[in-house]
Scaffold this motif. Structure first.
Motif, short mmCIF file in Angstrom:
data_model
loop_
_atom_site.label_atom_id
_atom_site.label_comp_id
_atom_site.label_asym_id
_atom_site.label_seq_id
_atom_site.Cartn_x
_atom_site.Cartn_y
_atom_site.Cartn_z
N ASN A 7 17.67 3.96 -0.06
CA ASN A 7 16.84 4.08 1.13
C ASN A 7 15.37 4.09 0.69
O ASN A 7 15.07 4.36 -0.48
N VAL A 8 14.48 3.81 1.60
CA VAL A 8 13.04 3.90 1.35
C VAL A 8 12.48 4.84 2.42
O VAL A 8 12.56 4.53 3.62
N LEU A 9 11.97 5.97 1.99
CA LEU A 9 11.58 7.02 2.92
C LEU A 9 10.20 6.74 3.52
O LEU A 9 9.45 5.89 3.06
N ARG A 10 9.85 7.52 4.54
CA ARG A 10 8.71 7.17 5.41
C ARG A 10 7.37 7.15 4.68
O ARG A 10 6.49 6.39 5.02
N ASP A 11 7.21 8.01 3.67
CA ASP A 11 5.92 8.08 2.99
C ASP A 11 5.95 7.34 1.66
O ASP A 11 5.06 7.52 0.84
N ALA A 12 6.95 6.48 1.48
CA ALA A 12 7.18 5.88 0.16
C ALA A 12 6.77 4.42 0.09
O ALA A 12 7.29 3.66 -0.73
N MET A 13 5.82 3.98 0.94
CA MET A 13 5.29 2.63 0.81
C MET A 13 3.78 2.70 0.98
O MET A 13 3.27 3.48 1.79
N THR A 14 3.07 1.88 0.22
CA THR A 14 1.60 1.94 0.25
C THR A 14 1.03 0.60 -0.19
O THR A 14 1.72 -0.18 -0.85
N VAL A 15 -0.23 0.35 0.17
CA VAL A 15 -0.89 -0.89 -0.24
C VAL A 15 -2.20 -0.56 -0.95
O VAL A 15 -2.88 0.41 -0.59
N ASP A 16 -2.52 -1.35 -1.98
CA ASP A 16 -3.83 -1.18 -2.61
C ASP A 16 -4.83 -2.14 -1.95
O ASP A 16 -4.46 -2.94 -1.07
N SER A 17 -6.09 -2.06 -2.36
CA SER A 17 -7.10 -2.90 -1.72
C SER A 17 -7.70 -3.91 -2.68
O SER A 17 -8.80 -4.39 -2.47
N LEU A 18 -6.96 -4.22 -3.74
CA LEU A 18 -7.40 -5.30 -4.62
C LEU A 18 -7.17 -6.65 -3.92
O LEU A 18 -6.53 -6.72 -2.88
N ASP A 19 -7.68 -7.68 -4.52
CA ASP A 19 -7.47 -9.02 -4.02
C ASP A 19 -6.74 -9.80 -5.13
O ASP A 19 -7.33 -10.04 -6.18
N LYS A 20 -5.48 -10.09 -4.95
CA LYS A 20 -4.63 -9.99 -3.78
C LYS A 20 -4.16 -8.55 -3.55
O LYS A 20 -4.04 -7.78 -4.51
N CYS A 21 -3.82 -8.31 -2.32
CA CYS A 21 -3.37 -6.98 -1.94
C CYS A 21 -2.06 -6.64 -2.66
O CYS A 21 -1.12 -7.42 -2.69
N GLY A 22 -2.01 -5.46 -3.26
CA GLY A 22 -0.78 -4.98 -3.88
C GLY A 22 0.00 -4.10 -2.93
O GLY A 22 -0.58 -3.39 -2.10
#
Lengths: 98, 371
Positions: B317-332
């Protein structure tokens, strides 16, 4: 001198090794011992007793002299062997299955 | 080029993963607070070396740890979360009223402007704020006046898990609670209103369109358009274009619209990501295939992102607070699983690689983009 044994996680949190020795003024009770413990190690506030109610947390137990004292009243005197420092007051993280 | 620091909370400690801007080679630090549940870590956007961590235990309660050196060393700060006044009651599983009882902090949201101010989302659901870098905490009790007596715990507890701060309006705060719904304050947290119009929960509520009681799993926004919100509800992916006043479903062609996290691309406010989960009865990906779904149209039209993710026999499972994005280019993009893997993509989700395979079950993942 009152001797207190803490469980692993609380020793780590308080940054102590081995048992803790405390001076307790007046009657030696659960409340006075825990008050002295938290005074010495403020980081332990809320870990053994609830912040608001000051009641023992559900999965914490108090042992001494081969007895479970968890359900004793907080102001009941602890055994003489604890008051004299012969035996330690043991704070235990209760078994939780698994 | 910049670099990134991932803050990973797990069932058995915290881990800090660092990499340069290529995001290919990672250094792993941890476990910090070994043996404790770390529900969430998050760094201050004003001072990224200041990080707050929620350290909890069923035995020994709540600790708040603060680092001022980017996660190398930590100090416990205040852990007294006392509800304001007489806390009152909320709905309990058996239909009776139950008093509010603090259990843990699910989420920290540091202020966008002041490194000493941080918000904490608690179980039982409440919002706390510290203005002294976590030493003391004060509840914002007006939130519980938003029909708190009707809120009820879901299976995971009655938790305030999402806090969004509007970067263009310091007085506006959004929160989401399971199982109560989404709420908005326009006066810095003094008063709150439910913002659940358009949500439908026919399988969870006797009144499917009730004002409160919806099991909102996560809300996300893009900083450039803080009035546009995206929601992963228990079932349904939703969108609001009016700061939550009303919601429309945008689940579209997803294989399942159940899931937990939702996030927005750092540079494309109409590009959003979810991880479909089969159902509330079977918390694993459909067909044993771990797929992130991306919409470049703000919802409704979704594409599966599978390159580098397991496409057979995967039941995490992937829990609610377990995804995030960085602000590099390209976006991670990064996410962690209950199986202990943390996956990362350095190209906006086109390809993925596992960063670590064998951590304890991952509860939360946050990323800091650093100079």
């Amino acid at each position: 001198m009152i001797r207190v044994e803490l469980p692993f996680h609380l020793r780590k949190l308080a940054r102590v090794e081995g048992e803790v020795q405390l001076e307790v003024e007046g009657a030696v009770t659960q409340r006075s011992v825990l008050n002295a413990l938290e005074e010495r190690y403020p980081v332990l506030r809320g870990t053994i007793r609830d912040h608001g109610t000051q009641k023992r947390r559900a999965f914490v137990r108090f042992f001494a002299c081969q007895q479970d004292l968890s359900h004793e009243l907080p102001d009941a005197p602890l055994p003489d062997a604890v008051s004299s420092g012969t035996e330690s007051f043991v704070v235990v993280g209760a078994m939780a299955g698994g | 080029m910049g670099r990134v620091r991932l803050l990973v909370g797990t069932k058995k400690g915290a881990f800090v993963l660092t990499a340069d801007g290529k995001r290919e080679n990672w250094a792993v630090s941890g476990p910090h607070f070994a043996g404790w549940e770390i529900y969430h870590l998050k760094g201050s956007p004003v001072n990224p070396d200041r990080i707050y961590a929620s350290q909890t235990s069923g035995w020994f309660g709540q600790q708040v740890q603060r680092s001022d050196d980017g996660g190398q060393t930590w100090e416990p700060v205040g852990n007294a979360f006392i509800y304001d006044g007489v806390p009152g009651t909320h709905q309990w599983y058996d239909g009776t009223q139950h008093p509010w009882e603090f259990k843990r902090v699910w989420h920290f949201e540091p202020s966008l402007t002041d490194p000493d101010t941080v918000y904490a989302g608690a179980e039982d659901a409440a919002l706390f704020r510290s203005s002294d870098a976590g030493k003391t905490w004060q509840e914002l009790p007006g939130l519980r006046n938003a029909k708190g007596n009707l809120w009820q715990p879901g299976a995971g507890g009655m938790c305030l898990h999402t806090i969004l701060l509007d970067p263009t309006n310091a007085a506006r705060i959004y929160v989401a609670i399971s199982a109560a719904g989404a709420f908005r304050s326009d006066d810095s947290g003094q008063t709150w209103q439910p913002i659940n119009r358009g949500l439908k929960s026919p399988f969870e509520l006797p009144d499917p369109t009730a004002e409160v009681g919806h099991c909102v799993h996560r809300i996300a926004m893009h900083a450039s358009r803080p009035g546009v919100l995206f929601m992963q509800k228990h079932w349904d992916v939703m969108r609001s274009d009016n700061a939550g006043d009303s919601w429309n479903e945008v689940s579209g062609n997803l294989p399942s619209d159940f899931g937990f996290p939702i996030d927005v691309h750092a540079h494309e406010p109409e590009t959003i990501y979810v991880v479909p989960i089969k159902s509330d009865s079977e918390h694993f990906p459909p067909d044993g295939k771990l797929r992130v779904y991306r919409s470049r149209t703000g919802g409704n039209e979704w594409e599966a992102l599978t390159n580098g993710l397991p496409q057979r026999d995967c039941y995490v499972n992937v829990l609610r607070d377990a995804m995030t994005v960085d602000s590099l280019d390209k976006c991670g993009i990064y996410f962690g699983t209950t199986g202990g893997q943390v996956y990362g993509s350095a190209d906006a989700g086109d390809t993925w690689k596992p960063i670590v395979h064998d951590l304890p079950a991952v509860l939360s993942v946050e990323v800091q983009t650093l100079p």
